[in-house]
Scaffold this motif. Structure first.
Motif, PDB file in Angstrom:
ATOM      1  N   LEU A  68       0.827  -1.202   0.000  1.00 56.23           N
ATOM      2  CA  LEU A  68       0.000   0.000   0.000  1.00 56.23           C
ATOM      3  C   LEU A  68       0.862   1.253   0.000  1.00 56.23           C
ATOM      4  CD1 LEU A  68      -2.633  -0.923   2.766  1.00 56.23           C
ATOM      5  CD2 LEU A  68      -2.699  -1.476   0.324  1.00 56.23           C
ATOM      6  N   PHE A  69       0.585   2.163  -0.915  1.00 53.38           N
ATOM      7  CA  PHE A  69       1.238   3.468  -0.968  1.00 53.38           C
ATOM      8  C   PHE A  69       0.216   4.555  -0.662  1.00 53.38           C
ATOM      9  CE2 PHE A  69       3.869   0.769  -3.638  1.00 53.38           C
ATOM     10  CZ  PHE A  69       5.159   1.141  -3.271  1.00 53.38           C
ATOM     11  N   PRO A  70       0.644   5.671  -0.062  1.00 58.05           N
ATOM     12  CA  PRO A  70      -0.306   6.740   0.253  1.00 58.05           C
ATOM     13  C   PRO A  70      -0.897   7.398  -0.991  1.00 58.05           C
ATOM     14  CG  PRO A  70       1.731   6.986   1.504  1.00 58.05           C
ATOM     15  CD  PRO A  70       1.979   5.953   0.450  1.00 58.05           C
ATOM     16  N   CYS A  99       1.782   3.715   4.401  1.00 62.98           N
ATOM     17  CA  CYS A  99       0.833   4.720   4.884  1.00 62.98           C
ATOM     18  C   CYS A  99       0.891   4.789   6.406  1.00 62.98           C
ATOM     19  CB  CYS A  99      -0.583   4.362   4.446  1.00 62.98           C
ATOM     20  SG  CYS A  99      -0.719   3.991   2.687  1.00 62.98           S
ATOM     21  N   ASN A 100       0.329   5.859   6.983  1.00 62.54           N
ATOM     22  CA  ASN A 100       0.367   5.971   8.431  1.00 62.54           C
ATOM     23  C   ASN A 100      -0.576   4.963   9.091  1.00 62.54           C
ATOM     24  OD1 ASN A 100      -2.308   7.130   8.695  1.00 62.54           O
ATOM     25  ND2 ASN A 100      -1.456   9.107   8.103  1.00 62.54           N
ATOM     26  N   VAL A 101      -0.460   4.855  10.399  1.00 62.29           N
ATOM     27  CA  VAL A 101      -1.194   3.830  11.135  1.00 62.29           C
ATOM     28  C   VAL A 101      -2.700   3.998  10.985  1.00 62.29           C
ATOM     29  CG1 VAL A 101      -1.692   2.923  13.438  1.00 62.29           C
ATOM     30  CG2 VAL A 101       0.666   3.451  12.787  1.00 62.29           C
ATOM     31  N   LYS A 102      -3.165   5.213  11.117  1.00 62.68           N
ATOM     32  CA  LYS A 102      -4.611   5.459  11.058  1.00 62.68           C
ATOM     33  C   LYS A 102      -5.190   5.095   9.699  1.00 62.68           C
ATOM     34  CE  LYS A 102      -8.084   9.043  11.908  1.00 62.68           C
ATOM     35  NZ  LYS A 102      -8.302  10.477  12.286  1.00 62.68           N
ATOM     36  N   ALA A 103      -4.530   5.522   8.625  1.00 56.36           N
ATOM     37  CA  ALA A 103      -5.028   5.243   7.284  1.00 56.36           C
ATOM     38  C   ALA A 103      -4.976   3.752   6.967  1.00 56.36           C
ATOM     39  CB  ALA A 103      -4.217   6.029   6.255  1.00 56.36           C
ATOM     40  N   LYS A 117      -9.537 -11.537   7.479  1.00 52.58           N
ATOM     41  CA  LYS A 117      -8.342 -12.385   7.567  1.00 52.58           C
ATOM     42  C   LYS A 117      -7.347 -11.823   8.573  1.00 52.58           C
ATOM     43  CE  LYS A 117      -8.895 -14.156   2.889  1.00 52.58           C
ATOM     44  NZ  LYS A 117      -8.304 -14.276   1.536  1.00 52.58           N
ATOM     45  N   LYS A 118      -6.998 -10.555   8.419  1.00 50.96           N
ATOM     46  CA  LYS A 118      -6.171  -9.866   9.410  1.00 50.96           C
ATOM     47  C   LYS A 118      -4.965 -10.695   9.847  1.00 50.96           C
ATOM     48  CE  LYS A 118     -10.125  -7.335  11.228  1.00 50.96           C
ATOM     49  NZ  LYS A 118     -10.976  -7.076  12.394  1.00 50.96           N
ATOM     50  N   SER A 119      -4.082 -10.941   8.965  1.00 47.25           N
ATOM     51  CA  SER A 119      -2.982 -11.852   9.283  1.00 47.25           C
ATOM     52  C   SER A 119      -1.693 -11.130   9.653  1.00 47.25           C
ATOM     53  CB  SER A 119      -2.733 -12.790   8.096  1.00 47.25           C
ATOM     54  OG  SER A 119      -1.728 -13.713   8.393  1.00 47.25           O
ATOM     55  N   ASN A 120      -0.967 -10.626   8.665  1.00 49.21           N
ATOM     56  CA  ASN A 120       0.356 -10.051   8.922  1.00 49.21           C
ATOM     57  C   ASN A 120       0.507  -8.720   8.201  1.00 49.21           C
ATOM     58  OD1 ASN A 120       1.407 -12.556  10.255  1.00 49.21           O
ATOM     59  ND2 ASN A 120       1.053 -13.386   8.213  1.00 49.21           N
ATOM     60  N   LEU A 121       0.918  -7.697   8.938  1.00 53.17           N
ATOM     61  CA  LEU A 121       1.084  -6.354   8.378  1.00 53.17           C
ATOM     62  C   LEU A 121       2.456  -5.817   8.764  1.00 53.17           C
ATOM     63  CD1 LEU A 121       0.140  -3.563   7.217  1.00 53.17           C
ATOM     64  CD2 LEU A 121      -0.849  -3.124   9.481  1.00 53.17           C
ATOM     65  N   VAL A 122       3.198  -5.293   7.773  1.00 57.41           N
ATOM     66  CA  VAL A 122       4.489  -4.655   8.022  1.00 57.41           C
ATOM     67  C   VAL A 122       4.415  -3.209   7.563  1.00 57.41           C
ATOM     68  CG1 VAL A 122       6.930  -4.586   7.410  1.00 57.41           C
ATOM     69  CG2 VAL A 122       5.826  -6.772   7.778  1.00 57.41           C
ATOM     70  N   TYR A 123       4.812  -2.296   8.440  1.00 55.64           N
ATOM     71  CA  TYR A 123       4.940  -0.897   8.037  1.00 55.64           C
ATOM     72  C   TYR A 123       6.326  -0.704   7.451  1.00 55.64           C
ATOM     73  CZ  TYR A 123       0.527   0.380  10.195  1.00 55.64           C
ATOM     74  OH  TYR A 123      -0.814   0.493  10.492  1.00 55.64           O
ATOM     75  N   GLY A 124       6.367  -0.277   6.181  1.00 53.61           N
ATOM     76  CA  GLY A 124       7.629  -0.187   5.460  1.00 53.61           C
ATOM     77  C   GLY A 124       8.301   1.162   5.523  1.00 53.61           C
ATOM     78  N   SER A 125       7.829   2.041   6.402  1.00 55.50           N
ATOM     79  CA  SER A 125       8.477   3.337   6.604  1.00 55.50           C
ATOM     80  C   SER A 125       8.283   3.733   8.056  1.00 55.50           C
ATOM     81  CB  SER A 125       7.885   4.400   5.668  1.00 55.50           C
ATOM     82  OG  SER A 125       6.506   4.575   5.922  1.00 55.50           O
ATOM     83  N   ALA A 126       8.997   4.779   8.465  1.00 53.93           N
ATOM     84  CA  ALA A 126       8.862   5.246   9.850  1.00 53.93           C
ATOM     85  C   ALA A 126       7.587   6.086   9.936  1.00 53.93           C
ATOM     86  CB  ALA A 126      10.073   6.064  10.260  1.00 53.93           C
ATOM     87  N   VAL A 127       6.455   5.413  10.059  1.00 61.07           N
ATOM     88  CA  VAL A 127       5.149   6.061   9.927  1.00 61.07           C
ATOM     89  C   VAL A 127       4.729   6.757  11.213  1.00 61.07           C
ATOM     90  CG1 VAL A 127       4.374   4.440   8.181  1.00 61.07           C
ATOM     91  CG2 VAL A 127       3.996   3.914  10.589  1.00 61.07           C
ATOM     92  N   GLY A 161       2.262   7.376  14.243  1.00 60.84           N
ATOM     93  CA  GLY A 161       1.302   6.588  15.016  1.00 60.84           C
ATOM     94  C   GLY A 161       1.957   5.537  15.878  1.00 60.84           C
ATOM     95  N   VAL A 162       1.219   5.064  16.860  1.00 61.25           N
ATOM     96  CA  VAL A 162       1.692   4.025  17.765  1.00 61.25           C
ATOM     97  C   VAL A 162       0.531   3.089  18.070  1.00 61.25           C
ATOM     98  CG1 VAL A 162       1.203   5.432  19.822  1.00 61.25           C
ATOM     99  CG2 VAL A 162       2.859   3.562  19.974  1.00 61.25           C
TER     100      VAL A 162
END
Length: 523
Positions: free
Chosen positions: A202-204, A263-267, A277-287, A289-290
């Motif tokens: 996903l890209f913003p 994208c940021n955590v909220k988006a 399904k909600k399986s595995n998510l990786v944030y690929g930048s220093a986004v 949110g916490v």
């Protein structure tokens, strides 16, 4: 921060000694056969150093690159034909040919091989007091040691490019010979081939709207091609989150169990939470949110704003100094940070300018003043450092940044400012050393594929995507694999549990810039 089945045939060739070769080798690329080396000149490099690294005379180096006859400057692109190299003549007796790694000294190497510095100098009469990274030297050893080392480190090839790459292969199980680095593990040899993985990235916005998005995508595609060559079946699709939200059609995204998001955590959560399904998510930048808890596995590969800010502030508060943060209009501090560090002083710049009287009153005498740049805005950085430099005679001042050094340096900002003010910054372990042979290998392949130099975003795209896919391909729940430390081209991954199903890459370190080429780790 912008940011990147041929089962029987392939698996029979995999060994830990050749993991990095397989890792970045695209099926049609033969980088080890290259005679031509493309070298980008770095700060502090000299023609003498390059002549040692590439085993070529200065005269030949200048003949091939006549523009350097009057001197080198950082950023120059050199093309070096190593077929003209004149390798050192092997001395008599039992010796191994050793490739010096970054940071290694004569005393360190002599101690490792239980010899004296005098013996090392005798075997290498032309070496200087300070060794150069990637310079070959000869080490006198016993016959037994020679046999053992020849199986692990040495290389007798006279082709410089091939020998650098082969040495890289031989050390890839520990990634380098520095103390403590052998804790990193290779997971490539234990992947379950023929496993099918569906991946969404996903890209913003559109990839073409931001150069770093496109660079990340290119690095990610190289990683996908690489794991496919290892026997995995990977399907990957790229989504513009802006268009998805605008259309209201989430079905194409929510069907994926494995997601990389820039994208940021909220988006991101607004999309992922619609999936059953909600399986595995990786944030690929220093986004931004916490997360404190999640129903699915969430990995912050490059940490997040909260963890980066907390890492730096944790170190600075331990120094009992006065902390001032310079924000610009677009920068924010995480709300959790504001609660954890109520003593910090926050100044906001207006069009890059901070009110000088307010700034002066924020400085304290008798203690170290840590001024943190929470911005990459050129005007903010220049105006802040212009204000601080003359004040450093009256106050104890040190500059700091939540951002990595690569984001703070530009053609409009002299690095001398950061050197004088001894910049402290957060960076992932090893990422501040850009001239490693691993990155050069990646650069060679990337240039051949895309006819361009890779950026940090390209490397992030490769490392994050490759690490994620390899962990998914272990045949077990990814959570059981998160305790393993890995490192590929540049980024180390060392995940720590920071909440319910939430993990962050704790390989983030605090560094201090000490010269043009080096930083020292503070924490």
């Amino acid at each position: 921060m912008g940011v990147f089945s041929r089962k029987s045939k392939i698996m029979s060739r995999i060994s830990l000694k050749y993991v990095l070769y397989i890792l970045i080798l695209l099926s049609s690329t033969q980088i080890f056969a290259q005679k031509i080396v493309h070298h980008t000149v770095k700060y502090g490099e000299t023609k003498y150093r390059l002549s040692k690294v590439y085993e070529i005379s200065i005269e030949e180096l200048e003949r091939q690159n006549p523009e350097i006859a009057k001197g080198l400057y950082a950023g120059q692109e050199l093309t070096i034909d190593t077929s003209y190299s004149v390798p050192k003549r092997d001395p008599e007796g039992n010796y191994i040919k050793y490739l010096v790694k970054k940071g290694e000294s004569k005393s360190l190497i002599a101690k490792r091989y239980n010899i004296s510095i005098a013996e090392l100098d005798k075997a290498n009469p032309d070496i200087q007091e300070e060794l150069f990274a990637f310079e070959y030297i000869f080490i006198p050893v016993s016959n037994e040691v020679k046999k053992a080392e020849m199986n692990n480190y040495s290389d007798t090839s006279t082709d410089h490019t091939a020998s650098v790459e082969k040495n890289l292969d031989n050390s890839s199980t520990t990634f380098d010979s520095e103390e403590g680095r052998n804790s990193y593990v290779n997971m490539v040899s234990s992947i379950k081939v023929n496993k099918e993985i569906a991946l969404a990235i996903l890209f913003p916005d559109t990839i073409t709207s931001n150069t770093s998005y496109g660079d990340f995508e290119k690095g990610a595609q190289m990683a996908i091609d690489s794991v496919k060559s290892l026997g995995l079946h990977v399907t990957a699709d790229y989504f513009n989150l802006k268009d998805v939200v605008k259309s209201g059609d989430y079905s194409s995204v929510v069907n994926y169990e494995n997601v990389i998001s820039l994208c940021n955590v909220k988006a991101t959560s607004s999309i992922i939470n619609k999936s059953s399904k909600k399986s595995n998510l990786v944030y690929g930048s220093a986004v931004n949110g916490v997360l404190e808890a999640s129903d699915y596995n969430v990995l912050f590969a490059l940490s997040s704003d909260f963890y980066r800010q907390n890492k730096l502030l944790g170190y600075l508060t331990s120094q009992n100094g006065n902390i001032i943060i310079i924000n610009d209009e677009e920068s924010t501090l995480n709300e959790h940070i504001l609660k954890m560090y109520p003593q910090i002083k926050i100044l906001t710049s207006d069009n890059g300018i901070v009110d000088e009287s307010e700034f002066s009153s924020s400085l304290a005498s008798g203690v170290k003043n840590f001024v943190i740049l929470n911005t990459t805005n050129v005007n903010s950085i220049i105006n802040t450092t212009n204000f601080l430099l003359p004040k450093s005679g009256s106050y104890s001042i040190q500059l700091a940044s939540f951002r990595p050094l690569s984001e703070m340096v530009s053609s409009k900002i002299s690095i001398k400012r950061y050197l004088v003010l001894k910049l402290i910054y957060t960076e992932f372990e090893g990422c501040n050393q850009k001239d490693t042979s691993y990155r050069q290998s990646f650069t060679n392949v990337y240039k051949k594929k895309y006819s361009a130099k890779p950026t940090d975003a390209s490397v992030f795209g490769f490392d994050i995507t490759f690490d994620f896919l390899v962990r998914l391909a272990q045949g077990e729940d990814i959570k059981s694999q998160l305790g393993k430390k890995t490192k590929y081209v540049s980024v180390p991954f060392e995940y720590t549990n920071v909440g319910d199903n939430v993990f962050t890459n704790s390989a983030l370190k605090v560094y201090e810039l000490i010269d043009y080429n080096n930083s020292k780790e503070l924490k």
